[in-house]
Design a protein around this motif. Sequence first.
Motif, short mmCIF file in Angstrom:
data_model
loop_
_atom_site.label_atom_id
_atom_site.label_comp_id
_atom_site.label_asym_id
_atom_site.label_seq_id
_atom_site.Cartn_x
_atom_site.Cartn_y
_atom_site.Cartn_z
N GLY A 130 -43.39 19.88 28.96
CA GLY A 130 -44.80 20.04 29.28
C GLY A 130 -45.61 20.05 28.00
N GLU A 131 -46.28 21.21 27.74
CA GLU A 131 -47.09 21.34 26.53
C GLU A 131 -46.30 21.94 25.38
N SER A 132 -45.08 22.40 25.63
CA SER A 132 -44.33 23.12 24.60
C SER A 132 -43.52 22.19 23.72
N LEU A 133 -43.48 22.50 22.44
CA LEU A 133 -42.65 21.78 21.47
C LEU A 133 -41.26 22.38 21.50
N VAL A 134 -40.23 21.55 21.76
CA VAL A 134 -38.86 22.04 21.86
C VAL A 134 -37.92 21.04 21.19
N ALA A 135 -36.67 21.48 21.02
CA ALA A 135 -35.64 20.54 20.56
C ALA A 135 -35.42 19.50 21.65
N LEU A 136 -35.20 18.26 21.25
CA LEU A 136 -34.95 17.20 22.23
C LEU A 136 -33.66 17.51 22.98
N HIS A 137 -33.74 17.54 24.30
CA HIS A 137 -32.57 17.87 25.10
C HIS A 137 -31.47 16.83 24.89
N ASP A 138 -30.23 17.27 25.00
CA ASP A 138 -29.09 16.37 24.78
C ASP A 138 -29.13 15.17 25.71
N PHE A 139 -29.48 15.39 26.97
CA PHE A 139 -29.49 14.27 27.92
C PHE A 139 -30.61 13.28 27.58
N GLU A 140 -31.71 13.78 27.01
CA GLU A 140 -32.79 12.88 26.61
C GLU A 140 -32.38 12.07 25.38
N TYR A 141 -31.71 12.75 24.44
CA TYR A 141 -31.21 12.05 23.25
C TYR A 141 -30.26 10.92 23.67
N GLU A 142 -29.32 11.23 24.56
CA GLU A 142 -28.35 10.22 25.02
C GLU A 142 -29.04 9.11 25.80
N ARG A 143 -30.08 9.46 26.52
CA ARG A 143 -30.81 8.44 27.29
C ARG A 143 -31.46 7.42 26.36
N ILE A 144 -32.03 7.89 25.25
CA ILE A 144 -32.61 6.95 24.28
C ILE A 144 -31.52 6.13 23.61
N LYS A 145 -30.43 6.80 23.22
CA LYS A 145 -29.34 6.10 22.53
C LYS A 145 -28.73 5.02 23.41
N ARG A 146 -28.63 5.27 24.71
CA ARG A 146 -27.99 4.31 25.61
C ARG A 146 -28.85 3.10 25.92
N GLN A 147 -30.10 3.12 25.48
CA GLN A 147 -30.97 1.99 25.75
C GLN A 147 -30.43 0.69 25.15
N LEU A 148 -29.73 0.81 24.02
CA LEU A 148 -29.16 -0.38 23.38
C LEU A 148 -27.95 -0.89 24.14
N ASP A 149 -27.30 0.01 24.91
CA ASP A 149 -26.11 -0.41 25.65
C ASP A 149 -26.47 -1.33 26.81
N THR A 150 -27.66 -1.19 27.33
CA THR A 150 -28.05 -1.96 28.51
C THR A 150 -28.95 -3.13 28.17
N GLU A 151 -29.45 -3.21 26.95
CA GLU A 151 -30.34 -4.30 26.57
C GLU A 151 -29.79 -5.01 25.35
N ASP A 152 -29.86 -6.33 25.39
CA ASP A 152 -29.35 -7.15 24.30
C ASP A 152 -30.45 -8.13 23.89
N TRP A 153 -31.10 -7.80 22.78
CA TRP A 153 -32.20 -8.66 22.30
C TRP A 153 -31.74 -10.09 22.11
N SER A 154 -30.53 -10.27 21.62
CA SER A 154 -30.05 -11.62 21.29
C SER A 154 -29.91 -12.51 22.52
N ALA A 155 -29.86 -11.90 23.73
CA ALA A 155 -29.72 -12.69 24.96
C ALA A 155 -31.07 -12.97 25.62
N ASP A 156 -32.15 -12.42 25.07
CA ASP A 156 -33.47 -12.63 25.66
C ASP A 156 -33.87 -14.11 25.61
N ILE A 157 -34.53 -14.56 26.68
CA ILE A 157 -35.00 -15.94 26.76
C ILE A 157 -36.31 -16.08 26.00
#
Length: 546
Positions: A130-157
């Motif tokens: 919400g409005e509070s500043l906190v440490a990034l949750h582990d699941f949020e960190y992993e969600r950002i990190k996994r973005q590269l696993d599902t997207e491959d720039w080199s295959a883009d048309i």
Amino acid sequence: MNPQSKLEELLKLEVENEIVEFKEAKTQFDKDKLGKYFSALTNEANLKGRDSAWLILGVKDTRKIVGTKITDKQLNEYKQEISKHTSPKCNFLQDHRISTSNGEVILLELPAASKGYPVSWKGHWYGRDGESLVALHDFEYERIKRQLDTEDWSADIVSSATLDDLSPEAIAFARIQFKEKHPRLKDEIDRWSDSVFLDKAKLTIKGKITNTAILLLGKSESEHLISPAVARITWILKDRDNVEKDYEHFYCPFVTAVEKVSAKIRNLKYRYIAGNTLFPEEVDQYDPYIIREALNNCIAHQDYTMGGKIVVVESEDGWLSFTNVGKFIPNSVEEVVIQDSPEPTYRNSFLVTAMVNLNMIDTIGSGIKKMFNIQRHKFFPLPDYDLSDERVKAVFFGKLIDVNYAKKLAELPELSLEEIMLLDKVAKQKSLSSEAIQILRSKRLIEGRRPNYHISSDIAKATNQEDDYIKLRGIENAYIQKIIIDYLSKFGGTLRKDLEVLLMPKLSEGLSDIQKRDKIKNQLQELKRKKVIYVEGKEWRLVKSQ
């Protein structure tokens, strides 16, 4: 974007959310707190699928404008801090000063964290509840990190590209390479049209041009089609003082650029005595395989979304470096060398597949280990890898730095490549993990105390380095005390600085000057405690009974 309209839009928000933050900041804003908010807002913008986030200075969280007197100089200092302590390095997209009846408001636009790369501040990741500043949750960190696993720039048309944007010469060369990789299809390949060949080689997708096709086969003027990505390799020649002497840029098609870059490197002959023979050995400074493998690795694993170029630096001082942008995906170089197996995932999977088909790289995962072994068998220092600042920099040495150490050490049959890698770090005075220290100590390969480790006497003897070992080890404490006693006995009262002049050259070369002075001080105090010497004024003297 109209800054005034944007401010009015943000002021209408009923409450702050994860990508908008209001701060009074009447005269200043704590830099550390600013950095934490920067990390949090950029990460939240990524998670919310937004292009940017907003930090507004001079406004209370109740949406009341109070004005800020933060100067442009202060703002520039904030930007410098953000650039210095964020990883990957980033900064504000825009800043706007808006005059109101209640004072100035500074509107700061922050970029969303890049896909796959959460932004940290001083090594810590932040987010918002919400409005509070906190440490990034582990699941949020992993969600950002996994973005590269599902997207491959080199295959883009590349929707605006056609076959006309590819180089006919590069396609012809690619056919030759494809035949070498797939000899059983040799006759069939000649009957394929360019469109069919490109699909078969995994350069295009159903006839549509991909980013990979532009990188490997595109005409040099086609680079703009993949912007903001850059298809560029820069070769730089530096003299022994690290001053640039020459440079040249190479563009797509990369399938032919590799040979052109390799041809620029002045691979001189290096002569040295190998083993116990009386005949000198002559080798290339840089093995051709290393040049080709390191450069193709840069092409395959570059993070093109970061908009950087590949840089090859050749030094007249006898080293060669290859740098590409993007985080090193495996846990460590050591793990890659020791496990000697391919990575389960790649940043540019489509590009890697195409490069395999064009005989540029392989996927058995042995390339880096082979480069280490090539250096080892030439008795050259092992490659150095710098993985800091979201980049990969590999440095290869084209000369012997310490003939006896490098050559004889590599010849010791009982040492594994892993042990030689660790000892190579000792020789280069690099930091060692506790586990590495334990391995080397258990085999009596090193001596000394953290951080001043040196090769052990056993290795010194095996490598004919007894003199160097003594220099690194230094003289024993008892001998230091004997020298002090003998000196005072002969010359009487003496200042400590005179004793330092006498003793410092005899102490371990692995110690700094401060550490050497401390060691001398400790031995003087030890003799004083034993009532062998005493201080009169500023002079040290020998107790008369001595």
